[in-house]
Each structure stands twice: as C-alpha cells, then as structure tokens.
Design a protein around this motif. Structure first.
Motif, PDB file in Angstrom:
ATOM      1  N   GLY A  44      -3.355  -4.612  -3.915  1.00 53.35           N
ATOM      2  CA  GLY A  44      -2.119  -3.906  -4.254  1.00 53.35           C
ATOM      3  C   GLY A  44      -1.225  -4.718  -5.158  1.00 53.35           C
TER       4      GLY A  44
ATOM      5  N   GLU B   7      -1.238  -4.611   9.554  1.00 49.35           N
ATOM      6  CA  GLU B   7       0.209  -4.421   9.411  1.00 49.35           C
ATOM      7  C   GLU B   7       0.799  -5.236   8.262  1.00 49.35           C
ATOM      8  OE1 GLU B   7       1.261  -2.099  11.158  1.00 49.35           O
ATOM      9  OE2 GLU B   7      -0.230  -2.011  12.758  1.00 49.35           O
ATOM     10  N   SER B   8      -0.028  -5.649   7.320  1.00 47.78           N
ATOM     11  CA  SER B   8       0.490  -6.363   6.152  1.00 47.78           C
ATOM     12  C   SER B   8       0.556  -5.412   4.966  1.00 47.78           C
ATOM     13  CB  SER B   8      -0.420  -7.549   5.805  1.00 47.78           C
ATOM     14  OG  SER B   8      -1.668  -7.088   5.305  1.00 47.78           O
ATOM     15  N   ASP B   9       1.280  -5.800   3.925  1.00 49.06           N
ATOM     16  CA  ASP B   9       1.361  -4.968   2.720  1.00 49.06           C
ATOM     17  C   ASP B   9      -0.004  -4.847   2.036  1.00 49.06           C
ATOM     18  OD1 ASP B   9       4.047  -4.631   3.154  1.00 49.06           O
ATOM     19  OD2 ASP B   9       4.652  -6.260   1.803  1.00 49.06           O
ATOM     20  N   GLU B  10      -0.856  -5.838   2.224  1.00 50.68           N
ATOM     21  CA  GLU B  10      -2.182  -5.854   1.597  1.00 50.68           C
ATOM     22  C   GLU B  10      -3.281  -5.479   2.596  1.00 50.68           C
ATOM     23  OE1 GLU B  10      -2.930  -6.340  -1.643  1.00 50.68           O
ATOM     24  OE2 GLU B  10      -0.767  -6.250  -1.933  1.00 50.68           O
ATOM     25  N   GLU B  11      -2.938  -4.703   3.619  1.00 46.12           N
ATOM     26  CA  GLU B  11      -3.911  -4.384   4.673  1.00 46.12           C
ATOM     27  C   GLU B  11      -5.209  -3.773   4.137  1.00 46.12           C
ATOM     28  OE1 GLU B  11      -2.833  -2.555   8.616  1.00 46.12           O
ATOM     29  OE2 GLU B  11      -3.971  -0.881   7.740  1.00 46.12           O
TER      30      GLU B  11
ATOM     31  N   HIS C  93      -2.705 -15.714   6.242  1.00 44.63           N
ATOM     32  CA  HIS C  93      -2.351 -14.337   5.894  1.00 44.63           C
ATOM     33  C   HIS C  93      -2.669 -13.361   7.025  1.00 44.63           C
ATOM     34  CE1 HIS C  93      -1.746 -15.850   1.861  1.00 44.63           C
ATOM     35  NE2 HIS C  93      -2.972 -16.346   1.883  1.00 44.63           N
TER      36      HIS C  93
END
Length: 434
Positions: free
Chosen positions: A346, A401-405, A397
């Motif tokens: 992303g 639940e991360s922006d880059e899941e 990392h």
C-alpha cells in the motif's frame, strides 16, 4: 586522467517486490521447481546396507543424503527411481546366519561373528534370519521417510551372471577372466571371474547395471561410503563395457558420521553389538532433528552430531528454530481467516520487508544449484536465513490490524510456502503448530 573505480548502487522498484511475491504465491508448492534443462530418467541407489543387522547411524547419513538428492532431482523435473541393493549372499551373510544359528543352539557365535540383542531376538524365530532383518530395515527406512521403489537382490543378479558377462568383452589371463577397466580410467584391470571359477564382487555389478539400463534409466547415481572411493572408476568401466556413456554414472561419496553426547563419542560396531542403531537415534532426537542434522553439512565432510543439542526442543536447535518460524506464520494465518492478502504494497516498503522478499526470491537459484551439485546441505543453511529474516520482520512490524495487513499477510503466506518446500526437500516436516 582516469577516475578511480567506484560503486553502483541499485535500488529495486516497489513493483519488483510485488511481482516477485505474486510469482511465489501463484506458483505455490511448485515455486522453484522444474529447473532441469533436459529431464532424464534417473535411478538413485542408496543405503544398500548388508541385512546383517538393523540400520546404523552410518547408514542413516546415506539414507538422508540419498533420499534428499532424489527429492531434489524429482523437484527439478527428472523421473526418479530409488533402489536398495540387497547383499543377500557372501561371507558376511554366511557369518550372520552362523551367528544366529549358534544362538539357537545356545552357543557362542563364531570368531568375528555378530553379537548384540538383535541376534538373540532373531534366534527366537525359525527360518532364515535375513528375511526378518530385511523387513526391519524396510520398516526403519519408511519411518525415516525414505521409500524405496525397487529392492534388488544380489542372489538374483548372480543367477543371470553368465548371461550378462557374455555381453561384455573380457580377456583371459592366468586362468582368470578380466575386464580391461583401464580403458575407462581405472588404475589397473580387474578380475571378474577367478581362476577357480568363483565370481568376484565386481562381477555381480555387471548384471545389476545391465538391469538398471534395461529399466530405461539415462543416469545412474550411486551413494557410497568413503571406503568405496576406489570403486568409482570400476562402475564407470562397467558402464563403458556395456556400451553406455561412463559419464552417465555418478558415484556420490559421503564421509563418516559420529555421535557425541556429554562430550563423549559413541562407538559403532555392528558385530560387537555396541552400535547406535538408527531407530534408537530416532527415539532419542526425533525424525526431523535426525534428518536435519544429518544433512546440515556437505556429504564430502566428516560430521559429528551433538545428541544433546539435537534432542533439545528450543530455538537453540536450528531445526526447531526454522520450524518455529513456520508455526508462527501458521498462527498468524489462522487468526487472519477471511481477511484479504495481496502482493501489492500500500505504501513504501520497510527494509525488513524488502530483505525478506529478496531472500524468498533466491529460492529457485538455491534449489537449482543444490540439485546440480547434489548438495542438499544448502537447504538447511538457506532455511535458517529465511527464518532469521522472517523473525526480524515480525519483531519490527505488526501484521494483523496494520495499515499494510494485506501485503504482510501475502508476505507471510509466501514465507511459509518457501520454508515448507525447503524443509520437504530434506525430509523435514513444516508444522502448523508447536
């Protein structure tokens, strides 16, 4: 005036990482497969231990190495057959039978005979002790994840010996029949049939190799111990005498393996009975640890296995360290059920993500070279590096639940796939839970 040589810094575009990851995911279990430029029908003969006792640790290295070479060849696209050659005749077999018969009469075995509990156990059964011992060997190999496609007996080869010898050119000297093995690089010619009419050990290799070629194989691989080094030229000479390319015969020589425990070496002597059998080693350290540690070094190097380390179920033991990485990913993916994975990042990639993708992309070259060099020991080394890179990525990392899941889930899936394939090629399981 010329400028001094400098450095060229190359930075891969984010699209490269996305394409590499997408290729791994789309290929799945076949990622890195099919490296053979010209697929062949290959036979790998290995183990072939005399059925005079259970398989020992020395035979275990032969079994692990030969089976992994066969797995690599199969993965590369070759058609592979695994063979166990049963030496069911000869002086050692006669001595083994005599040792069991002596126990049946409650007598001591003959001089240089076989001792050990297994001899006494066989004495409790009727019939030829070779057959139950052969079944025990077969069961041990299956337990060790080694399946033989073909079992050929030396007695069967001796039955067609004269027929096979009639197909090659021999010469007579001093009443014996000789094969001019020096024509194919041997240091001296070899006797095939002695002056008294008895065939030498080499003689049975003629009908045996004739059988191999007759089964349609284009390449023959033998896995032999270090004491058979002088046999290489003889096997190539037999191939040449039978009208085949001697270079289509490969002899892979492996060195000895020793066990140490508490800083002391264990001794190996099948006859005296103080040998360490493969089944005992598997009971102590498990199949995965045995396969891993037997393959951790190149076959041309002597090796010592630290039993204390091999039995330890912690990250100090490299096999469990790698398996733990796969199991950790399994846990992540179980918790991510129903979520979307995507090889498209992303935003900008983090250094740990880049390094892990680059490491995974090395797998096809690693496995192709391991196949070409008949060196499966490259796979444990590579698997440790993948585990190192994954643990480093995971430490820095968050995945879920991360922006880059989506991208990180895809990275986890690809990592698990590559680890599992690397482990499979050396006969080690990739657990989902630990």
């Amino acid at each position: 005036m010329r400028s001094p040589p400098g450095f060229v810094n190359i930075q891969l575009d984010a699209a490269w990482y996305s394409e590499a990851l997408g290729e791994i995911l789309s290929a799945g279990d076949e990622y890195g497969a099919g490296s053979a430029a010209k697929p062949e029908r290959v036979q790998v003969e290995f183990v072939s231990a005399n059925p005079t006792g259970p398989l020992t640790v020395a035979s275990a290295r032969n079994a692990a190495y030969g089976d992994s070479v066969a797995r690599l060849l199969d993965f590369a696209g070759h058609t592979v057959e695994r063979e166990f050659y049963v030496n069911d005749v000869g002086a050692q077999i006669d001595l083994f039978r005599a040792s069991v018969e002596a126990r049946r009469r409650r007598e001591e075995p003959p001089a240089d005979g076989y001792l050990g509990d297994y001899v006494a156990d066989l004495a409790q059964e009727d019939g030829d002790p070779v057959e139950p011992m052969l079944e025990r060997i077969r069961a041990t190999l299956e337990r060790f994840r080694v399946h033989m496609d073909l079992w050929v007996r030396q007695s069967e080869m001796e039955a067609v010996l004269e027929e096979a010898l009639a197909e090659i050119e021999l010469y007579d000297e001093q009443g014996a029949r000789w094969l001019a093995t020096t024509r194919w690089g041997d240091d001296k010619d070899r006797v095939v049939v002695r002056a008294d009419g008895r065939p030498t050990y080499l003689a049975a290799d003629v009908p045996h190799m004739r059988l191999k070629w007759g089964r349609g194989h284009e390449r023959l691989i033998y896995v032999l111990g270090a004491d058979h080094h002088g046999y290489i030229a003889r096997l190539k000479a037999i191939a040449g005498a039978l009208g085949h390319d001697p270079e289509a015969v490969e002899v892979l020589i492996y060195q000895l393996v020793q066990l140490s425990e508490g800083g002391e070496a264990r001794k190996v002597s099948k006859r005296r009975g103080d040998v360490v059998f493969l089944d005992e080693l598997l009971d102590e350290i498990g199949i995965d640890a045995a396969r891993w540690h037997l393959l951790a070094r190149g076959h041309e190097q002597a090796m010592e296995i630290d039993v204390d380390l091999a039995r330890e179920r912690s990250e100090k033991n490299p096999v469990y360290y790698v398996q733990y990485a796969h199991a950790r990913i399994g846990g992540i993916l179980r918790n991510a059920q129903g979520r979307t994975a995507s090889p498209e990042p992303g935003a900008g990639l983090e250094p740990e993500e880049r390094e892990l993708v680059k490491r995974l992309a090395e797998f096809p070259a690693i496995v192709a070279e391991a196949t070409e060099r008949r060196g499966p020991h490259a796979l444990p080394t590579y698997a440790i590096r993948v585990a190192d890179d994954f643990h480093r990525f995971y430490h820095h990392h968050r995945v879920l639940e991360s922006d880059e899941e989506p991208f990180r889930l895809a990275l986890c899936e690809a990592t698990a796939s590559v680890i599992a394939r690397a482990l499979h090629l050396i006969g080690v399981e990739a657990p989902e839970r630990m």
